[in-house]
Design a protein around this motif. Structure first.
Motif, PDB file in Angstrom:
ATOM      1  N   UNK A 154      62.260  37.664  -3.188  1.00  0.00           N
ATOM      2  CA  UNK A 154      62.831  36.416  -2.684  1.00  0.00           C
ATOM      3  C   UNK A 154      64.337  36.583  -2.656  1.00  0.00           C
ATOM      4  N   UNK A 155      64.919  36.496  -1.460  1.00  0.00           N
ATOM      5  CA  UNK A 155      66.340  36.741  -1.267  1.00  0.00           C
ATOM      6  C   UNK A 155      66.715  38.100  -1.875  1.00  0.00           C
ATOM      7  N   UNK A 156      67.592  38.137  -2.871  1.00  0.00           N
ATOM      8  CA  UNK A 156      68.016  39.428  -3.425  1.00  0.00           C
ATOM      9  C   UNK A 156      67.258  39.813  -4.701  1.00  0.00           C
ATOM     10  N   UNK A 157      66.265  39.041  -5.084  1.00  0.00           N
ATOM     11  CA  UNK A 157      65.523  39.322  -6.315  1.00  0.00           C
ATOM     12  C   UNK A 157      64.176  39.950  -5.982  1.00  0.00           C
ATOM     13  N   UNK A 158      63.884  41.084  -6.619  1.00  0.00           N
ATOM     14  CA  UNK A 158      62.617  41.771  -6.420  1.00  0.00           C
ATOM     15  C   UNK A 158      61.951  42.006  -7.767  1.00  0.00           C
ATOM     16  N   UNK A 159      60.647  41.742  -7.828  1.00  0.00           N
ATOM     17  CA  UNK A 159      59.841  41.970  -9.027  1.00  0.00           C
ATOM     18  C   UNK A 159      58.861  43.091  -8.726  1.00  0.00           C
ATOM     19  N   UNK A 160      58.916  44.156  -9.513  1.00  0.00           N
ATOM     20  CA  UNK A 160      57.977  45.253  -9.320  1.00  0.00           C
ATOM     21  C   UNK A 160      56.618  44.874  -9.886  1.00  0.00           C
ATOM     22  N   UNK A 161      55.627  45.702  -9.587  1.00  0.00           N
ATOM     23  CA  UNK A 161      54.294  45.467 -10.120  1.00  0.00           C
ATOM     24  C   UNK A 161      54.306  45.521 -11.652  1.00  0.00           C
ATOM     25  N   UNK A 162      55.062  46.494 -12.199  1.00  0.00           N
ATOM     26  CA  UNK A 162      55.136  46.617 -13.654  1.00  0.00           C
ATOM     27  C   UNK A 162      55.814  45.430 -14.303  1.00  0.00           C
ATOM     28  N   UNK A 163      56.892  44.941 -13.685  1.00  0.00           N
ATOM     29  CA  UNK A 163      57.582  43.769 -14.223  1.00  0.00           C
ATOM     30  C   UNK A 163      56.691  42.537 -14.188  1.00  0.00           C
ATOM     31  N   UNK A 164      55.938  42.383 -13.106  1.00  0.00           N
ATOM     32  CA  UNK A 164      55.036  41.234 -13.034  1.00  0.00           C
ATOM     33  C   UNK A 164      53.937  41.363 -14.078  1.00  0.00           C
ATOM     34  N   UNK A 165      53.432  42.564 -14.293  1.00  0.00           N
ATOM     35  CA  UNK A 165      52.406  42.771 -15.313  1.00  0.00           C
ATOM     36  C   UNK A 165      52.911  42.278 -16.677  1.00  0.00           C
ATOM     37  N   UNK A 166      54.172  42.610 -17.017  1.00  0.00           N
ATOM     38  CA  UNK A 166      54.746  42.188 -18.296  1.00  0.00           C
ATOM     39  C   UNK A 166      54.900  40.671 -18.345  1.00  0.00           C
ATOM     40  N   UNK A 167      55.352  40.071 -17.242  1.00  0.00           N
ATOM     41  CA  UNK A 167      55.512  38.612 -17.213  1.00  0.00           C
ATOM     42  C   UNK A 167      54.167  37.908 -17.402  1.00  0.00           C
TER      43      UNK A 167
END
Length: 475
Positions: A32-45
């Motif tokens: 979203x805009x300049x923020x990107x969440x990787x698959x690994x980061x989403x897994x942790x969240x």
């Protein structure tokens, strides 16, 4: 992509893990805009959110209402609740509190998860929201194996309560994977379709997680924001509803509009698919002329998920052939879809499911090649003076008027037409539109009343409202 339909898929927590494990954790998933969440980061969240919800006592079979605006938070919370084995009642955030209360009255969730005090405008996308979790003493645990509960659009009446099992979700993800032309690993999908509804949630989010596709969100639903996002992130695919494509077709053809250099509007685009309701042919043709990409069609229902799809839009006016594994038939002129069990909870489906078939109540034909042609709702046929009139036919005639963007007809004693004016055109009079119809259809088909509006009311998932009372209120 590994097959997801297995005995393990009956556990939604396992399904979520398998979706994450399908590709490298370093791949970008949400942007979203300049923020990107990787698959690994989403897994942790998701793991952290699940731990918080477990602390509230949410676990296998808990019933949880989820009502948050479009955001990374919405996705994290949904996956976290599924990880815990909860049954999630997914509410569109645009529903008003009395609408949510009415639905909760029959569903009785044990918990409500909603956005907190930092909620701002509800018409755009934000990365994060504060989350509030409320325990409801009158709530009841799940009595079925459904892990996703949704509600029909309510365009023609009171919403039905519809449940999906982990297996049905896994099967639908696999079906999308078997459709030629779908986005693949490395593609960047601009997801305009609501993530609270089936096509956006399953065909957009879950399929992309399984396929390694990066999902991008526009900050607001406007032609300028959609085009800027598509250009800045080199979007290769777009999923939306007809209203989104109407916005893009009507956008000024200049770099000054987006504030970006004068280049082709969507230089990397190769896939564009519309779902939710049938795409008006003239909008699809104008989009292809303007952007050089044909608009595909995805036809499905909340009860069944995807039914038929034509990613390239080459089969229009067909909505495509049945998706892999989907069995359809035409009985009494209406389309039925095979389902192993009723998707309806709380006896809300009436007679729409019987003997292993979901009756869509859409008038349809299937040709010798398997292409499905949807001719409109069966309830769009009315009898006037002993003669049958297809309201959809008259709607299409009104849409052919150069100043008319959309049209809806209802019949309660007399036929009333409600039309929305196309941007940049002079507002036509009701008399002019009656003459337009009279020159093109038999007199008994001509609407008795025509009301010209700036815009027509839509349901929370973008479908045109077809309830007479709501249309009259909008006028």
């Amino acid at each position: 992509m590994p097959e997801l339909e297995s005995d393990l898929a009956s556990d939604l927590g396992v399904l979520v893990l398998r979706l994450f494990d399908a590709h490298d954790d370093r791949l970008p998933y949400l942007t979203h805009q300049q923020e990107t969440v990787t698959r690994g980061e989403l897994r942790e969240r998701v793991s952290k959110q699940a731990a918080v919800f477990a602390g509230y006592g949410i676990g296998p079979g808990s019933t949880v209402g989820l009502r948050t605006p479009p955001s990374f938070t919405q996705i994290e919370v949904l996956l976290a609740l599924w990880r815990l084995g909860a049954q999630v009642l997914l509410f569109d955030f645009r529903l008003k509190p009395p609408e949510v209360a009415a639905l909760c009255g029959s569903c009785r969730p044990q918990f409500m998860v909603s956005a907190g005090s930092n909620v701002r405008a509800t018409f755009g996308f934000r990365s994060e929201y504060e989350v509030l979790t409320e325990r409801r003493r009158t709530g009841l645990p799940a009595t079925t194996g459904h892990r996703l509960v949704q509600f029909s659009s309510g365009s023609t009446g009171r919403p039905k309560v519809i449940g999906r099992t982990a297996r049905s979700l896994a099967t639908e993800v696999d079906r999308f994977a078997g459709v030629p032309g779908m986005p693949v690993k490395g593609d960047r999908l601009l997801l305009l379709s609501s993530t609270a509804h089936s096509f956006g949630l399953i065909g957009g989010l879950l399929y992309s997680l399984a396929a390694g596709v990066s999902v991008v969100f526009a900050p607001r639903v406007s032609a300028r924001d959609i085009l800027r996002t598509a250009r800045e992130h080199r979007i290769t695919a777009v999923f939306g509803v007809p209203a989104h494509y109407e916005l893009l077709v009507a956008a000024p053809d200049s770099g000054a509009f987006t504030g970006l250099p004068d280049l082709p509007d969507l230089p990397d685009l190769r896939v564009a698919v519309s779902g939710g309701e049938i795409m008006p042919p003239q909008v699809a043709a104008e989009f292809a002329r303007r952007y050089g990409v044909g608009v595909g069609e995805a036809y499905g229902t909340t009860e069944t998920g995807i039914v038929a799809i034509d990613v390239g839009g080459t089969l229009r006016p067909s909505v495509g052939r049945a998706a892999p594994g989907v069995v359809v038939r035409v009985e009494r002129g209406e389309l039925d879809v095979a389902l192993d069990e009723s998707p309806y909870l709380f006896d809300s489906g009436g007679t729409q499911y019987a003997d292993g078939w979901l009756h869509t109540r859409d008038r349809a034909e299937v040709d010798v090649t398997g292409a499905v042609f949807v001719r409109g709702r069966a309830d769009s046929l009315v009898v006037i003076g002993g003669l049958k009139v297809d309201l959809t036919e008259v709607e299409n005639v009104l849409r052919e008027h150069p100043a008319v963007e959309q049209a809806v007809l209802v019949h309660e004693g007399v036929t009333e037409a409600y039309v929305a004016v196309r941007a940049g055109f002079e507002r036509p009079s009701a008399e002019e539109l009656v003459r337009w119809c009279r020159e093109r259809v038999a007199d008994f088909k001509v609407p008795r009343v025509v009301r010209v509006l700036d815009s027509l009311p839509r349901t929370s998932n973008g479908k045109l409202v077809r309830q007479a009372a709501a249309l009259r209120s909008a006028g």
